[in-house]
Design an enzyme around this catalytic site. Sequence first.
Site, PDB file in Angstrom:
ATOM      1  N   TYR A   5       0.833  -1.202   0.000  1.00 38.93           N
ATOM      2  CA  TYR A   5       0.000   0.000   0.000  1.00 38.93           C
ATOM      3  C   TYR A   5       0.870   1.254   0.000  1.00 38.93           C
ATOM      4  CZ  TYR A   5      -3.979  -2.996   1.367  1.00 38.93           C
ATOM      5  OH  TYR A   5      -4.954  -3.970   1.417  1.00 38.93           O
ATOM      6  N   GLN A  62      -9.551 -12.786   3.531  1.00 39.02           N
ATOM      7  CA  GLN A  62      -9.897 -11.377   3.305  1.00 39.02           C
ATOM      8  C   GLN A  62     -10.327 -11.190   1.842  1.00 39.02           C
ATOM      9  OE1 GLN A  62      -7.693  -7.127   3.324  1.00 39.02           O
ATOM     10  NE2 GLN A  62      -7.498  -8.258   5.241  1.00 39.02           N
ATOM     11  N   ARG A  70     -13.146   9.302  -4.372  1.00 48.83           N
ATOM     12  CA  ARG A  70     -12.069   8.423  -4.800  1.00 48.83           C
ATOM     13  C   ARG A  70     -11.930   8.403  -6.314  1.00 48.83           C
ATOM     14  NH1 ARG A  70     -11.481   2.743  -1.915  1.00 48.83           N
ATOM     15  NH2 ARG A  70     -10.759   4.228  -0.354  1.00 48.83           N
ATOM     16  N   ASN A  96     -19.437   5.525  10.406  1.00 45.35           N
ATOM     17  CA  ASN A  96     -19.502   4.141   9.931  1.00 45.35           C
ATOM     18  C   ASN A  96     -19.464   3.112  11.054  1.00 45.35           C
ATOM     19  OD1 ASN A  96     -19.722   5.092   7.341  1.00 45.35           O
ATOM     20  ND2 ASN A  96     -17.591   4.715   6.790  1.00 45.35           N
TER      21      ASN A  96
END
Length: 329
Positions: A54, A176, A227, A297
């Site tokens: 990342y 995941q 995004r 959230n």
Amino acid sequence: MEYRKLGASGLSVSEIAFGNWITHGAQVDNDTAKACVHAALNAGITTFDTADVYSDTKAETVLGQVLTGVRRESIELCTKVYQPTGTGPNDRGLSRKHIMEACNSSLKRLQTDYIDIYYAHRFDNKVSLEETFLAFSDLVRQGKVLYVGISEWRAEQITQASVLARELRVPLVASQPQYSMLWRVIEAEVIQASEQEGIGQVVWSPLAQGILSGKYLPNQPVPQGSRASTSAGSPFFERLAGQWLHTEVLTAVSRLSSLAHEAGLTLPQLAIAWVLQNPQVSAAIIGASRPEQVQENVKASGVRLGSDLLSEIDRILEGLVERAPAKTG
């Protein structure tokens, strides 16, 4: 915040996990990253997810810095190995060499002595599972890794890996995958294979790359700051969510927004609560570019959706959901 056991393991994770893909080291500055992480901690989130790839390893570095001073035993720190982190032929994949070197590098960037869950980020067709799981076994014996996971592996790959994990006494406990109202490819095979092996799901993109945030409206340009409009996020958005950026899907999502409002929820809360209704899902990973997003959230934790509401969601999205198991990975 509520907590769940991860599969059949003894490890508890927060129903909402905090991930820093695309954000830390790219979309947000370090002060904002710190504010988001502390908002997560204050809300009871204990599970933090990142990966060496990342933001070209910067995401791990930022997360390690931000978590400085946090009691290590109070959190579950998770990262991944497989994707390229350099230009050399051994700077990628699931070879013993790369796994051992990547783990040591991640530990340094995260400023920790051990990783709670170390994920194989993808399946490696060029390396034997025996080599991969022997490396994981050694990391577990060394105390550098507590549990092992896999990400975006298909059902047959999970089953094969589980056989080796049992033989080598490797605690393979987590999967995941991507999972949302719109992306349900794991339901046909991966969920069943994982359940049989005692593996829990820690799902990513419960908002379908933001499509289920409600910010993208039919027949309207993408909003600035989203995004899809940023240089860091747009390539990922186009690849993962471009198929949904059309009128039919966005109109259905607008109807979901009304449904969420009637239930006393925001659309993101409804979307996150939806994935958590699946008993095989241990946690849903959220990202955030503002602490307010975290605070909103996390309210999805503990929400129980009625059968009528779940049926209405399916009715609204009929014909728009991706279910093909072959899309895994």
